[in-house]
Design a protein around this motif. Structure first.
Motif, PDB file in Angstrom:
ATOM      1  N   LEU A  42       0.830  -1.206   0.000  1.00 22.17           N
ATOM      2  CA  LEU A  42       0.000   0.000   0.000  1.00 22.17           C
ATOM      3  C   LEU A  42       0.866   1.258   0.000  1.00 22.17           C
ATOM      4  CD1 LEU A  42      -2.760  -1.053   2.571  1.00 22.17           C
ATOM      5  CD2 LEU A  42      -2.832  -1.186   0.087  1.00 22.17           C
ATOM      6  N   GLN A  43       1.981   1.213   0.746  1.00 22.64           N
ATOM      7  CA  GLN A  43       2.904   2.350   0.765  1.00 22.64           C
ATOM      8  C   GLN A  43       3.519   2.573  -0.609  1.00 22.64           C
ATOM      9  OE1 GLN A  43       5.577   1.087   3.903  1.00 22.64           O
ATOM     10  NE2 GLN A  43       4.497   2.284   5.462  1.00 22.64           N
ATOM     11  N   ILE A  44       3.852   1.479  -1.300  1.00 21.18           N
ATOM     12  CA  ILE A  44       4.422   1.581  -2.647  1.00 21.18           C
ATOM     13  C   ILE A  44       3.413   2.200  -3.608  1.00 21.18           C
ATOM     14  CG2 ILE A  44       5.258   0.253  -4.628  1.00 21.18           C
ATOM     15  CD1 ILE A  44       6.404  -1.764  -2.591  1.00 21.18           C
ATOM     16  N   MET A  45       2.156   1.792  -3.498  1.00 23.21           N
ATOM     17  CA  MET A  45       1.122   2.333  -4.375  1.00 23.21           C
ATOM     18  C   MET A  45       0.917   3.827  -4.137  1.00 23.21           C
ATOM     19  SD  MET A  45      -1.599  -0.851  -4.224  1.00 23.21           S
ATOM     20  CE  MET A  45      -2.866  -0.003  -5.168  1.00 23.21           C
ATOM     21  N   VAL A  46       0.920   4.233  -2.878  1.00 27.09           N
ATOM     22  CA  VAL A  46       0.783   5.661  -2.561  1.00 27.09           C
ATOM     23  C   VAL A  46       1.978   6.439  -3.099  1.00 27.09           C
ATOM     24  CG1 VAL A  46       0.703   7.359  -0.693  1.00 27.09           C
ATOM     25  CG2 VAL A  46      -0.650   5.263  -0.527  1.00 27.09           C
ATOM     26  N   GLU A  47       3.174   5.846  -2.981  1.00 30.62           N
ATOM     27  CA  GLU A  47       4.381   6.505  -3.493  1.00 30.62           C
ATOM     28  C   GLU A  47       4.319   6.635  -5.015  1.00 30.62           C
ATOM     29  OE1 GLU A  47       9.245   5.837  -3.645  1.00 30.62           O
ATOM     30  OE2 GLU A  47       7.998   4.552  -2.380  1.00 30.62           O
ATOM     31  N   GLN A  48       3.833   5.590  -5.691  1.00 29.79           N
ATOM     32  CA  GLN A  48       3.693   5.638  -7.144  1.00 29.79           C
ATOM     33  C   GLN A  48       2.754   6.770  -7.566  1.00 29.79           C
ATOM     34  OE1 GLN A  48       4.898   3.649  -9.904  1.00 29.79           O
ATOM     35  NE2 GLN A  48       6.458   3.208  -8.367  1.00 29.79           N
ATOM     36  N   ALA A  49       1.689   6.941  -6.806  1.00 28.45           N
ATOM     37  CA  ALA A  49       0.704   7.971  -7.141  1.00 28.45           C
ATOM     38  C   ALA A  49       1.215   9.379  -6.910  1.00 28.45           C
ATOM     39  CB  ALA A  49      -0.572   7.752  -6.327  1.00 28.45           C
ATOM     40  N   SER A  50       2.365   9.519  -6.270  1.00 30.69           N
ATOM     41  CA  SER A  50       2.941  10.855  -6.052  1.00 30.69           C
ATOM     42  C   SER A  50       3.671  11.381  -7.275  1.00 30.69           C
ATOM     43  CB  SER A  50       3.908  10.824  -4.855  1.00 30.69           C
ATOM     44  OG  SER A  50       5.045  10.019  -5.147  1.00 30.69           O
ATOM     45  N   ILE A  56      -1.430  11.587 -14.012  1.00 24.71           N
ATOM     46  CA  ILE A  56      -2.110  11.825 -15.294  1.00 24.71           C
ATOM     47  C   ILE A  56      -2.767  10.539 -15.782  1.00 24.71           C
ATOM     48  CG2 ILE A  56      -1.825  12.537 -17.693  1.00 24.71           C
ATOM     49  CD1 ILE A  56      -1.501  14.772 -15.624  1.00 24.71           C
ATOM     50  N   LEU A  57      -2.051   9.415 -15.644  1.00 28.38           N
ATOM     51  CA  LEU A  57      -2.620   8.123 -16.031  1.00 28.38           C
ATOM     52  C   LEU A  57      -3.882   7.822 -15.224  1.00 28.38           C
ATOM     53  CD1 LEU A  57       0.589   5.890 -16.328  1.00 28.38           C
ATOM     54  CD2 LEU A  57      -0.850   6.712 -18.199  1.00 28.38           C
ATOM     55  N   ILE A  58      -3.829   8.118 -13.938  1.00 32.11           N
ATOM     56  CA  ILE A  58      -4.993   7.878 -13.070  1.00 32.11           C
ATOM     57  C   ILE A  58      -6.177   8.739 -13.501  1.00 32.11           C
ATOM     58  CG2 ILE A  58      -5.874   8.199 -10.710  1.00 32.11           C
ATOM     59  CD1 ILE A  58      -3.084   7.406  -9.694  1.00 32.11           C
ATOM     60  N   LYS A 308      -3.538   1.859 -11.727  1.00 31.20           N
ATOM     61  CA  LYS A 308      -2.278   2.422 -12.216  1.00 31.20           C
ATOM     62  C   LYS A 308      -1.156   2.361 -11.190  1.00 31.20           C
ATOM     63  CE  LYS A 308      -4.165   3.275 -16.108  1.00 31.20           C
ATOM     64  NZ  LYS A 308      -3.832   2.399 -17.259  1.00 31.20           N
ATOM     65  N   ALA A 309      -1.487   2.570  -9.928  1.00 31.41           N
ATOM     66  CA  ALA A 309      -0.442   2.557  -8.893  1.00 31.41           C
ATOM     67  C   ALA A 309       0.055   1.146  -8.620  1.00 31.41           C
ATOM     68  CB  ALA A 309      -0.972   3.187  -7.610  1.00 31.41           C
ATOM     69  N   SER A 310      -0.790   0.135  -8.849  1.00 31.80           N
ATOM     70  CA  SER A 310      -0.366  -1.242  -8.592  1.00 31.80           C
ATOM     71  C   SER A 310       0.653  -1.727  -9.614  1.00 31.80           C
ATOM     72  CB  SER A 310      -1.579  -2.180  -8.583  1.00 31.80           C
ATOM     73  OG  SER A 310      -2.245  -2.162  -9.834  1.00 31.80           O
ATOM     74  N   ALA A 311       0.799  -0.994 -10.731  1.00 35.64           N
ATOM     75  CA  ALA A 311       1.786  -1.380 -11.743  1.00 35.64           C
ATOM     76  C   ALA A 311       3.208  -1.318 -11.185  1.00 35.64           C
ATOM     77  CB  ALA A 311       1.656  -0.479 -12.964  1.00 35.64           C
ATOM     78  N   GLY A 312       3.432  -0.475 -10.188  1.00 38.18           N
ATOM     79  CA  GLY A 312       4.758  -0.337  -9.596  1.00 38.18           C
ATOM     80  C   GLY A 312       5.109  -1.433  -8.611  1.00 38.18           C
ATOM     81  N   LEU A 313       4.161  -2.328  -8.324  1.00 41.11           N
ATOM     82  CA  LEU A 313       4.424  -3.396  -7.363  1.00 41.11           C
ATOM     83  C   LEU A 313       5.389  -4.436  -7.937  1.00 41.11           C
ATOM     84  CD1 LEU A 313       0.827  -3.966  -5.934  1.00 41.11           C
ATOM     85  CD2 LEU A 313       2.731  -2.823  -4.801  1.00 41.11           C
ATOM     86  N   ASP A 314       5.365  -4.623  -9.260  1.00 41.89           N
ATOM     87  CA  ASP A 314       6.243  -5.612  -9.895  1.00 41.89           C
ATOM     88  C   ASP A 314       7.712  -5.329  -9.612  1.00 41.89           C
ATOM     89  OD1 ASP A 314       4.169  -7.067 -10.950  1.00 41.89           O
ATOM     90  OD2 ASP A 314       4.125  -5.964 -12.833  1.00 41.89           O
ATOM     91  N   THR A 315       8.089  -4.073  -9.788  1.00 39.05           N
ATOM     92  CA  THR A 315       9.496  -3.711  -9.615  1.00 39.05           C
ATOM     93  C   THR A 315       9.947  -3.837  -8.162  1.00 39.05           C
ATOM     94  OG1 THR A 315       8.869  -1.384  -9.386  1.00 39.05           O
ATOM     95  CG2 THR A 315       9.467  -2.145 -11.591  1.00 39.05           C
ATOM     96  N   ALA A 316       9.006  -3.811  -7.233  1.00 37.72           N
ATOM     97  CA  ALA A 316       9.341  -3.930  -5.807  1.00 37.72           C
ATOM     98  C   ALA A 316       9.286  -5.378  -5.317  1.00 37.72           C
ATOM     99  CB  ALA A 316       8.404  -3.065  -4.983  1.00 37.72           C
ATOM    100  N   GLY A 317       9.003  -6.300  -6.236  1.00 32.75           N
ATOM    101  CA  GLY A 317       8.982  -7.711  -5.868  1.00 32.75           C
ATOM    102  C   GLY A 317       7.636  -8.223  -5.421  1.00 32.75           C
ATOM    103  N   GLU A 321      -1.130  -8.220  -9.002  1.00 32.97           N
ATOM    104  CA  GLU A 321      -2.481  -8.749  -8.810  1.00 32.97           C
ATOM    105  C   GLU A 321      -3.060  -8.358  -7.458  1.00 32.97           C
ATOM    106  OE1 GLU A 321      -0.973 -10.520 -12.245  1.00 32.97           O
ATOM    107  OE2 GLU A 321      -0.061 -10.470 -10.254  1.00 32.97           O
ATOM    108  N   ILE A 322      -2.206  -7.817  -6.584  1.00 34.22           N
ATOM    109  CA  ILE A 322      -2.709  -7.304  -5.300  1.00 34.22           C
ATOM    110  C   ILE A 322      -3.785  -6.250  -5.556  1.00 34.22           C
ATOM    111  CG2 ILE A 322      -2.088  -5.904  -3.269  1.00 34.22           C
ATOM    112  CD1 ILE A 322       0.606  -7.365  -3.253  1.00 34.22           C
ATOM    113  N   GLY A 323      -3.600  -5.444  -6.592  1.00 31.22           N
ATOM    114  CA  GLY A 323      -4.603  -4.442  -6.957  1.00 31.22           C
ATOM    115  C   GLY A 323      -5.917  -5.080  -7.367  1.00 31.22           C
ATOM    116  N   THR A 324      -5.827  -6.201  -8.101  1.00 24.50           N
ATOM    117  CA  THR A 324      -7.035  -6.920  -8.521  1.00 24.50           C
ATOM    118  C   THR A 324      -7.763  -7.492  -7.306  1.00 24.50           C
ATOM    119  OG1 THR A 324      -5.908  -7.535 -10.580  1.00 24.50           O
ATOM    120  CG2 THR A 324      -7.917  -8.729 -10.038  1.00 24.50           C
ATOM    121  N   ILE A 325      -6.976  -7.999  -6.353  1.00 21.21           N
ATOM    122  CA  ILE A 325      -7.570  -8.524  -5.114  1.00 21.21           C
ATOM    123  C   ILE A 325      -8.323  -7.417  -4.376  1.00 21.21           C
ATOM    124  CG2 ILE A 325      -7.030  -9.449  -2.822  1.00 21.21           C
ATOM    125  CD1 ILE A 325      -4.664 -10.910  -4.114  1.00 21.21           C
ATOM    126  N   MET A 326      -7.712  -6.226  -4.317  1.00 21.49           N
ATOM    127  CA  MET A 326      -8.349  -5.101  -3.647  1.00 21.49           C
ATOM    128  C   MET A 326      -9.667  -4.740  -4.313  1.00 21.49           C
ATOM    129  SD  MET A 326      -5.032  -2.684  -2.867  1.00 21.49           S
ATOM    130  CE  MET A 326      -6.026  -1.374  -2.158  1.00 21.49           C
TER     131      MET A 326
END
Length: 371
Positions: A42-50, A56-58, A308-317, A321-326
């Motif tokens: 969740l922290q990574i997703m918030v950071e991505q959205a910054s 713009i994508l969002i 859009k923010a969940s796309a950055g989860l891949d690079t963090a390991g 799909e966590i976004g899909t679960i949400m």
């Protein structure tokens, strides 16, 4: 001045709030049970959205979702469950892309023609379900699901190179051909060459139109009245069958606009990579937003943020799909929380009626004693 019903306002806000809190809590529980840090994703997703480009994508994605949700909400207010928004939107995007690429007109006329074709195509496809519902009593749920499948097969057939499709040399992709620049909707450039789709603002403006028509016109009143009770509406002179047809046509027309931000703002063609499932996401957003244009706006932003923010989860390991679960948990939480709030609202209303009756009886008894 109209008195604000605080209980009603509180109950209206309680449903979405409870759904969101429950969904995020359940997501953290699922992640923890899977042996994954429940907070860091969740922290990574918030950071991505910054980041400005993700913002713009969002916003662009929210505009697309907003139109899909409005199409669903129009049906909901009429007590119609238009599951066919996804098929209506994709078929409309493809047909309008074919005609838009085949015709060249002066800028504004070219854009208007593409938009008109999209609305007419979406309205026609939804109108089939409307006719079946009004004339034969066929459930719109069944008919729109079937029409989704038919639309998918029809699009695949039309995209064949032997029909309307175009396959560029050295590519496996099938497209409808490129729309001339006169048919591109102007975008708003911000920051370092980033663009907000111009049609995104049209989408949000339609929310204002939706609110005005629904709450400030006779048609809107008839639509809401028929949705609340078809028999009562008929007794007051409203043609229920006509309202079913009209609602499905309008819902389909708005669904047809769902693909316009992307088609006119970025891709300028319909191809195999055009987004799927947007209409089903619109159902989630309309439910979460309580069919209100403001609620739908924030719900569309939330779902777009998760996308859009969940796309950055891949690079963090982490799995994106966590976004899909949400999103899935939000759907479940919406259904459960709204039912709980509805039941509480009924009990609260019964309690208020009891209190008012008791207060009235006490006043009457006091008067009799004094007499």
């Amino acid at each position: 001045m109209k008195k604000i019903d605080k209980d009603r306002l509180l109950l209206a806000a309680a449903g979405p709030a409870l759904a969101l809190v429950s969904a995020f809590a359940l997501t953290m529980i699922v992640l923890a049970a899977s042996g994954v840090n429940p907070v860091e994703p969740l922290q990574i997703m918030v950071e991505q959205a910054s980041y400005e480009d993700v913002q713009i994508l969002i916003l662009n994605q929210a505009g697309i979702y907003y139109l899909a949700a409005l199409a669903v909400a129009i049906g909901f207010r009429m007590n119609l469950f238009n599951i066919g928004v996804d098929g209506q939107y994709r078929l409309a995007a493809m047909v309008s892309a074919v005609i838009g690429a085949a015709v060249t007109l002066p800028g504004p006329l070219h854009i208007l023609m593409i938009v008109a074709v999209a609305m007419l195509t979406g309205a026609f496809w939804a109108g089939i379900a409307g006719v079946l519902k009004a004339k034969r009593g066929v459930s719109e749920v069944v008919s729109t699901i079937m029409l989704n499948a038919i639309a998918t097969a029809l699009i695949a057939w039309l995209l064949l190179p032997t029909n309307l499709g175009v396959q560029e040399e050295g590519s496996n992709d099938l497209t409808t051909g490129k729309i001339a620049e006169s048919g591109w909707f102007p975008a708003l450039t911000v920051g370092d060459g980033l663009e907000i789709y111009g049609f995104t603002f049209v989408a949000f403006a339609l929310g204002i139109v939706y609110w005005f028509v629904l709450n400030r016109t006779r048609f809107g009143f008839d639509l809401r009245a028929t949705g609340a009770s078809e028999s009562a509406a008929q007794a007051s002179g409203v043609d229920a069958k006509k309202m079913i047809m009209t609602s499905m046509l309008i819902s389909g027309a708005v669904a047809g606009l769902t693909g316009m931000p992307l088609l006119l703002g970025e891709s300028h063609t319909y191809n195999l990579s055009f987004p799927l499932g947007v209409g089903f996401t619109g159902i989630t957003i309309a439910l979460l937003g309580r069919n209100h244009p403001v609620g739908i706006f924030f719900s569309a932003l939330l779902i777009a943020f998760i996308d859009k923010a969940s796309a950055g989860l891949d690079t963090a390991g982490y799995a994106r799909e966590i976004g899909t679960i949400m999103q899935g948990l939000i759907v479940i939480a919406v259904v459960v929380s709204y039912e709980l709030v509805r039941r509480y609202g009924i009990r609260r209303q019964q309690q208020k009626v009891g209190e008012e009756l008791a207060a009235g009886h006490a006043i009457k008894t006091d008067k009799e004693v004094k007499a």
